[in-house]
Structures are given as structure tokens and as C-alpha cells.
Design a protein around this motif. Sequence first.
Motif, mmCIF file in Angstrom:
data_model
loop_
_atom_site.group_PDB
_atom_site.id
_atom_site.type_symbol
_atom_site.label_atom_id
_atom_site.label_comp_id
_atom_site.label_asym_id
_atom_site.label_seq_id
_atom_site.Cartn_x
_atom_site.Cartn_y
_atom_site.Cartn_z
ATOM 1 N N VAL A 175 -64.325 -62.534 2.146
ATOM 2 C CA VAL A 175 -62.932 -62.141 1.922
ATOM 3 C C VAL A 175 -62.882 -61.051 0.862
ATOM 4 O O VAL A 175 -63.351 -61.240 -0.258
ATOM 5 N N THR A 177 -60.520 -57.032 -0.063
ATOM 6 C CA THR A 177 -59.407 -56.161 0.334
ATOM 7 C C THR A 177 -59.807 -54.702 0.211
ATOM 8 O O THR A 177 -58.981 -53.844 -0.046
ATOM 9 N N ARG A 185 -55.570 -58.687 9.031
ATOM 10 C CA ARG A 185 -56.755 -59.287 8.419
ATOM 11 C C ARG A 185 -56.791 -58.983 6.910
ATOM 12 O O ARG A 185 -57.055 -59.868 6.089
ATOM 13 N N GLU A 186 -56.536 -57.738 6.560
ATOM 14 C CA GLU A 186 -56.536 -57.363 5.142
ATOM 15 C C GLU A 186 -55.413 -58.078 4.398
ATOM 16 O O GLU A 186 -55.578 -58.511 3.250
ATOM 17 N N ASN A 189 -56.501 -61.667 3.775
ATOM 18 C CA ASN A 189 -57.488 -61.669 2.690
ATOM 19 C C ASN A 189 -56.827 -61.492 1.326
ATOM 20 O O ASN A 189 -57.206 -62.139 0.345
ATOM 21 N N ILE A 263 -64.937 -69.571 3.316
ATOM 22 C CA ILE A 263 -64.869 -68.166 2.937
ATOM 23 C C ILE A 263 -65.688 -67.942 1.676
ATOM 24 O O ILE A 263 -65.969 -68.881 0.923
ATOM 25 N N ALA A 265 -65.356 -65.660 -1.630
ATOM 26 C CA ALA A 265 -64.502 -64.777 -2.423
ATOM 27 C C ALA A 265 -65.274 -64.397 -3.672
ATOM 28 O O ALA A 265 -65.454 -65.210 -4.574
#
Length: 564
Positions: A175, A177, A185-186, A189, A263, A265
Amino acid sequence: MLKKIKEFRLGEALVEKGWVSGAALEDALESQKKTGELLGQVLLREGGLPETRLLEMLAEQWGLQCVDPALYDVPRAVLEKVPAKFVHHYGVFPLEFSGGVLHLAASSLAHFESVQELGAILGAEIKVSFAEQAKIAEAIEKNYGIGASVVEKLVAGKRTETAAGRLESDKVEAVDTASGEGSVRELVNMLLLDAKQKRASDIHLEPFQGELVLRYRIDGVLQETSVPEAIRQFHGGIITRIKIMAQLDIAERRVPQDGRIKIRAGNEELDLRISLLPTAFGEALVIRILSPARLLNLGGIGLGAAHLGAMRELIDRPHGIILLSGPTGSGKTTTLYAALSEINTEVRKIITVEDPVEYQLRGIIQMQVHPKIGLTFASGLRHMLRHDPDVMMIGEIRDAETAEIAVRSALTGHLVFSTLHTNDAPGAVARLTDLGVGPYLVSSSLNAVIAQRLVRVLCPFCREKIPASEIRLPEGAREEFKQGPFYEGRGCDSCRGTGYMGRSGIHELMLVDDEVRDLMVQKIPASELRRQLVRKGMKTLLEDGLEKARQGTTSLREVLRVVR
């Protein structure tokens, strides 16, 4: 045109004022040669220079003001003049537009020429004031909303995402940006990263007539978060993206669905639990964020010294039942995991049956119940016994069969952990007998019941003592609590104005000894059992909370909110 009103070398001026050491300046100059950054940015990162000091010096050099964007009530018309993608890209925020002058807050003058181009497009003169980068970012989020720049691109391009295939069940989605592509999708995220940054445990995306509401649960309290109005038209795309990530049916919108996503991050791997609910205005989404890094040991869940010692003695026993009681969201499962982690050694076989498996613990066999195929807590327990466990954990005792098997397992030499939904510790005894377990079996198998609640922890940066005249204790509070001291959080940037940062537990520990067993066999009411336990020295939830409030861990108001 912006011009310096004072000619001085920034680094030397900072050293002269004593805000930066000579050695730090030399190191910063060396780094600047390698990176090509502005000297001020290098000093902020490496020289220990506070941003307020740097901005104060730059303001003096350029004849500008330092402002706080939070003090400005910016009209919607002004915000619409400066596109969201512009403020995000250049890190500026519009404060006022009056008499053909657009007043912007900026943390540096690095993009001044680009900002001047905006003035030319608008036919306006640009006035710049300095503000801290974090405060500009906060103002952008509050006024434009989370993901405003992405939504702006989506609206401009009328882009929507559709299902592009399914993800593998064990795939970990990265994830970020960084793409800048303006896709759903962005946007998803960005929402996930924002929730993580704000320490949210849950994300609530709720559709209503004509609007889409985003709320985060932070420290147990829901807080509405600003989003662009135009995000409503991309509700379907957001839900579809989440369904694809969680391997759910993207075509099904009529029934609830549950799923799971992993995910990554940054450097942290998160487990997301997805729940979708059909409503009159579309599907409502709740995402629970679980992080293995948040798993605590027994010493980190708020147990007082006496409770901690008793708990460690209890979990070291070879058999019996230890129950955690409290409402949903009171941290019962976290406490159970902390206890299991402490006794998880190679000489013990530990098996759990849960709904759902919230955290995966190495060395412990964990089962997920599936009622649709007949794998319930009761059937899971029966199969569990055939695997020769030393310790068993049942996610929740919900029915008579599960309660009966748990009690008999404890009587046959197993240490059993489980949870019950009762308001206090003595109430667990009545709950078990209501489920049909005989009082003698309950008294013979039960070692202890721990009632638990979670209270918000006061922010260490803005905590302050409250005057004795403002202390309002409930009736019946012991004399020792009446003089305090007690504390409150003022609210600051660190805690986002709430006065709290994080949560901790308050506990009520009911130890079952021979005297208590005799009372249980006599089938006395829960209220009488509670009175007898208090007489024997049991500290109630309220008393444990008041004690933590006097220590400055939490506030008196928070304890009364949770316990009463």
C-alpha cells in the motif's frame, strides 16, 4: 516580486542566535553538497533545528509573517479557487482571497515561482506567509478532505475501476500513494495509510442519501473524518476495489460479506478484516486494522502490580478455567493472547478455537470456526481434545454445549481460557449456571474471572492536574480517592486535540478459593456474591479505574464514562 529585506547567511545567523551549533552547521553543509537540498531542510532533518525557529528566521529575512492555518476560517469559494492537486503538490494552503490578493501559507519558498504562476492564472497577486508543514497538512486534510487530490483527478477524467481479477489468498498487497495516477486504487491506499497514521483500529465508510461519511475509531471512540463531497460518486468503485482485495463477490450487493486482506504499509504488515453490509443507499464498509506489533505481554495491558502477580500465578496452574468477561471491544482477546504468549513454550501444547482468528501466534495451533460446515466452538473443542493439548483457548462460551465441554475439560486436567459477555466478574458465575452447568461443576473448575474495560490514556504532552474543587466522584467511592489528585488532557497537536493517546485496561479480578466455592455451591445471587468478594478485598472495576486516574494514566471523566 518577493525580495529579501535582510542580507545574511542563514546558517551563520542560526549559529549566532545559538539555535544551531557550529558542528551541526558544518555537517549540514557537507550533506547539502551531496543532496542539493536547501540548507534549512538539511538542518531540520539532521541538525535538531525546530521548524518554528527556521520559519522565524526566514520570516525575518524575507519580511514575511508566521501564521497558524488553524486560526483561519476559509470560505468554500476560496478553497475552490486553488485546486486540491496544487495544494498537495506544492504544500501550500489558501488562507484568504480579498481585493485581488490570494494569501497562501507555505512552509518554504522552494515553489514560489510555481505559486506565482497560479496567481497569473487567477489574475491575482500572491501574498505568502510561513506556517509549519504539519499544520499546513492538517489544514489541507480538514478543508479539502482525505484523498481530495485523487478524487479531483477522478472527477476530471471520469475514471472508475472495475474488477481486474482476484488476488491470491496469501498475497500481501503493498500500500502506497506514490503512483499519482488518480485511480480508485490510489484513493483506497490513501484511506488505509491515513487510518494507520492516525492509529485507527477501525475504518467506517457509511453511505447516506447524497453523501458518503468516513469515520475512524481511534482509542475506542468514533471520529468523523473530512472527505471531499465528490467522493460519493466513487463509492461503488471503492467497494469494488476492497472486494477484489478481499476475494469477495463483486457482483453480490444484496447480502452481507466478510473477508480478509493482508497489506504492507511501509515496513509494517497489517491484517485487515472486511465487513460489508447492504443498506438503503449502498453497501456500508467496516475495516478492522490488526497489527501484530500491537500484541502486548501481560505487563503491557494495564494490570496493576497485585493483579499482574495473581494473573501470572493463575496461568501457571496445570488445570482449571480462567474467564475474561466484558462487552465487545473491551480487549478480552488481546489479554488472552498476552497470557497465551507468556506460557507458550516447547513443553506445552496450546490449541485455540476462535471466531475469527485475530492474530496468528507462532507455536500455537489456531482453529477458525465455520458454522456453515458444522465447525462450531463445541465441535472444535471435541476434536481439540483428541490432539492431547495442555492448554485450550475458546474464543467465547456462547451455548450450553460449549460451556459443558469447557468445564469437563478443566476437570480432566486441562488449563482452559475463554471469554463471556458479562458486566462484571461475579456475573460470570450466574451466566454459566444459566447455560445449564451445575453449580458444583462451576465451583470445582473455575480458577478466576477477570472483568475488563479499556480506558483512554492521557496524552503525556498536554496532561495537567485538575483542581480539587472540580473533582466529582460517584457515591460510595472510598475516602482515599476524594482528594485526588486527578488529571485531564488539554488537547494538543500530538493527540490531535483529544487529550488522549492510546488505551489501557482496568480490571476486576475474582479469585476462586474455598470460601468462594462454598458460596457458589449455595447458589447465592450475583449481587450477594459480589458483596462478599468486595468484603474479602476484591478491587472493583471502578476502584481500579480511580486508582489509575490518580496515577495520571487516565482521567476521572474517562473512568466514569467507561465504568458507569
